[in-house]
Motif scaffolding. Structure first.
Motif, PDB file in Angstrom:
ATOM      1  N   UNK A 171       0.832  -1.194   0.000  1.00 54.44           N
ATOM      2  CA  UNK A 171       0.000   0.000   0.000  1.00 54.44           C
ATOM      3  C   UNK A 171       0.877   1.258   0.000  1.00 54.44           C
ATOM      4  N   UNK A 172       0.542   2.197  -0.873  1.00 54.79           N
ATOM      5  CA  UNK A 172       1.218   3.496  -0.893  1.00 54.79           C
ATOM      6  C   UNK A 172       0.202   4.565  -0.510  1.00 54.79           C
ATOM      7  N   UNK A 173       0.530   5.331   0.517  1.00 58.86           N
ATOM      8  CA  UNK A 173      -0.329   6.424   0.975  1.00 58.86           C
ATOM      9  C   UNK A 173       0.390   7.729   0.655  1.00 58.86           C
ATOM     10  N   UNK A 174      -0.308   8.625  -0.052  1.00 54.39           N
ATOM     11  CA  UNK A 174       0.278   9.901  -0.444  1.00 54.39           C
ATOM     12  C   UNK A 174      -0.625  11.039   0.024  1.00 54.39           C
ATOM     13  N   UNK A 175      -0.018  12.044   0.649  1.00 49.83           N
ATOM     14  CA  UNK A 175      -0.769  13.238   1.057  1.00 49.83           C
ATOM     15  C   UNK A 175      -0.892  14.168  -0.136  1.00 49.83           C
ATOM     16  N   UNK A 176      -2.060  14.760  -0.311  1.00 46.53           N
ATOM     17  CA  UNK A 176      -2.312  15.667  -1.430  1.00 46.53           C
ATOM     18  C   UNK A 176      -2.852  16.978  -0.871  1.00 46.53           C
ATOM     19  N   UNK A 177      -2.289  18.097  -1.327  1.00 50.43           N
ATOM     20  CA  UNK A 177      -2.777  19.421  -0.948  1.00 50.43           C
ATOM     21  C   UNK A 177      -3.115  20.205  -2.203  1.00 50.43           C
ATOM     22  N   UNK A 178      -3.958  21.223  -2.068  1.00 53.04           N
ATOM     23  CA  UNK A 178      -4.362  22.015  -3.229  1.00 53.04           C
ATOM     24  C   UNK A 178      -3.401  23.156  -3.538  1.00 53.04           C
ATOM     25  N   UNK A 179      -2.369  23.384  -2.711  1.00 55.83           N
ATOM     26  CA  UNK A 179      -1.369  24.429  -2.972  1.00 55.83           C
ATOM     27  C   UNK A 179      -0.087  24.057  -2.241  1.00 55.83           C
ATOM     28  N   UNK A 180       1.018  24.630  -2.695  1.00 53.45           N
ATOM     29  CA  UNK A 180       2.306  24.352  -2.064  1.00 53.45           C
ATOM     30  C   UNK A 180       2.472  25.150  -0.772  1.00 53.45           C
ATOM     31  N   UNK A 181       1.973  26.380  -0.735  1.00 51.02           N
ATOM     32  CA  UNK A 181       2.021  27.217   0.457  1.00 51.02           C
ATOM     33  C   UNK A 181       0.672  27.905   0.619  1.00 51.02           C
ATOM     34  N   UNK A 182       0.418  28.376   1.820  1.00 47.64           N
ATOM     35  CA  UNK A 182      -0.855  29.018   2.126  1.00 47.64           C
ATOM     36  C   UNK A 182      -0.621  30.330   2.848  1.00 47.64           C
ATOM     37  N   UNK A 183      -1.418  31.307   2.528  1.00 46.04           N
ATOM     38  CA  UNK A 183      -1.375  32.588   3.228  1.00 46.04           C
ATOM     39  C   UNK A 183      -2.022  32.417   4.595  1.00 46.04           C
ATOM     40  N   UNK A 210      -6.664  25.246   3.782  1.00 47.27           N
ATOM     41  CA  UNK A 210      -6.182  24.301   2.770  1.00 47.27           C
ATOM     42  C   UNK A 210      -7.154  23.145   2.567  1.00 47.27           C
ATOM     43  N   UNK A 211      -7.100  22.563   1.385  1.00 49.83           N
ATOM     44  CA  UNK A 211      -7.867  21.366   1.072  1.00 49.83           C
ATOM     45  C   UNK A 211      -6.894  20.192   1.137  1.00 49.83           C
ATOM     46  N   UNK A 212      -7.089  19.307   2.100  1.00 42.27           N
ATOM     47  CA  UNK A 212      -6.188  18.185   2.338  1.00 42.27           C
ATOM     48  C   UNK A 212      -6.868  16.888   1.938  1.00 42.27           C
ATOM     49  N   UNK A 213      -6.131  16.028   1.235  1.00 43.39           N
ATOM     50  CA  UNK A 213      -6.660  14.742   0.786  1.00 43.39           C
ATOM     51  C   UNK A 213      -5.600  13.672   0.959  1.00 43.39           C
ATOM     52  N   UNK A 214      -6.037  12.421   0.915  1.00 40.86           N
ATOM     53  CA  UNK A 214      -5.133  11.270   0.944  1.00 40.86           C
ATOM     54  C   UNK A 214      -5.403  10.404  -0.265  1.00 40.86           C
ATOM     55  N   UNK A 215      -4.328   9.845  -0.823  1.00 33.54           N
ATOM     56  CA  UNK A 215      -4.447   8.886  -1.909  1.00 33.54           C
ATOM     57  C   UNK A 215      -3.906   7.560  -1.397  1.00 33.54           C
ATOM     58  N   UNK A 216      -4.710   6.508  -1.499  1.00 33.30           N
ATOM     59  CA  UNK A 216      -4.308   5.173  -1.063  1.00 33.30           C
ATOM     60  C   UNK A 216      -4.313   4.276  -2.297  1.00 33.30           C
ATOM     61  N   UNK A 217      -3.143   3.686  -2.613  1.00 36.85           N
ATOM     62  CA  UNK A 217      -3.005   2.872  -3.825  1.00 36.85           C
ATOM     63  C   UNK A 217      -2.476   1.495  -3.444  1.00 36.85           C
TER      64      UNK A 217
END
Length: 143
Positions: free
Chosen positions: A80-92, A97-104
């Motif tokens: 299983x590979x778990x990857x964190x996903x964000x909608x931007x590299x930095x935030x003011x 932020x919009x945070x997601x996880x990808x599980x493969x």
């Protein structure tokens, strides 16, 4: 008998000049106030905070090693590979932020794994310091 009488004749050029100067300065002040209301200097939100720079932490994917599937059909952790996903590299400051996880599943056979919000935890850290955890504000986790 002395009386106050207005001087006869038109006002001098100096009087006209002073009147025009006062009206011109008044108009300039009005225009300046309107521009300052529209532009609002100093009210913009900075893109970065100089005392604490905004950072994004992404989870490093787990390495995949093919292991035989468990007898009950459960996924092997190495598949299983778990990857964190964000909608931007930095935030003011103040941005949400919009945070997601990808599980493969990287294994060769289909398998099952519980990945509901009851077992997930999204953690944002700075070195060893925990900044935020999804468990902090979680309500009604689902399996």
């Amino acid at each position: 008998m002395a009386s106050n009488q207005n001087p006869a004749g038109p006002p001098s050029r100096g009087v006209y000049f002073r009147r025009r100067l006062i009206v011109g300065l008044g108009l300039l002040v009005v225009v300046l106030v309107i521009v300052l209301i529209v532009v609002r200097p100093g009210s913009s939100t900075p893109t970065t905070d100089s005392t604490a720079p905004a950072t994004t932490t992404t989870a490093a994917p787990q390495t995949s090693t093919t292991a035989p599937p468990a007898a009950d059909g459960a996924c092997a952790p190495g598949d299983i590979t778990v990857t964190a996903i964000t909608d931007a590299a930095t935030y003011a400051e103040g941005a949400n932020p919009l945070l997601s996880l990808s599980v493969v599943n990287n294994g060769e056979v289909p398998c099952e794994m519980s990945v509901g919000s009851d077992v997930q935890e999204y953690r944002i850290t700075s070195g060893e310091d925990l900044i935020w955890s999804s468990k902090d504000c979680q309500t009604d986790p689902v399996s």
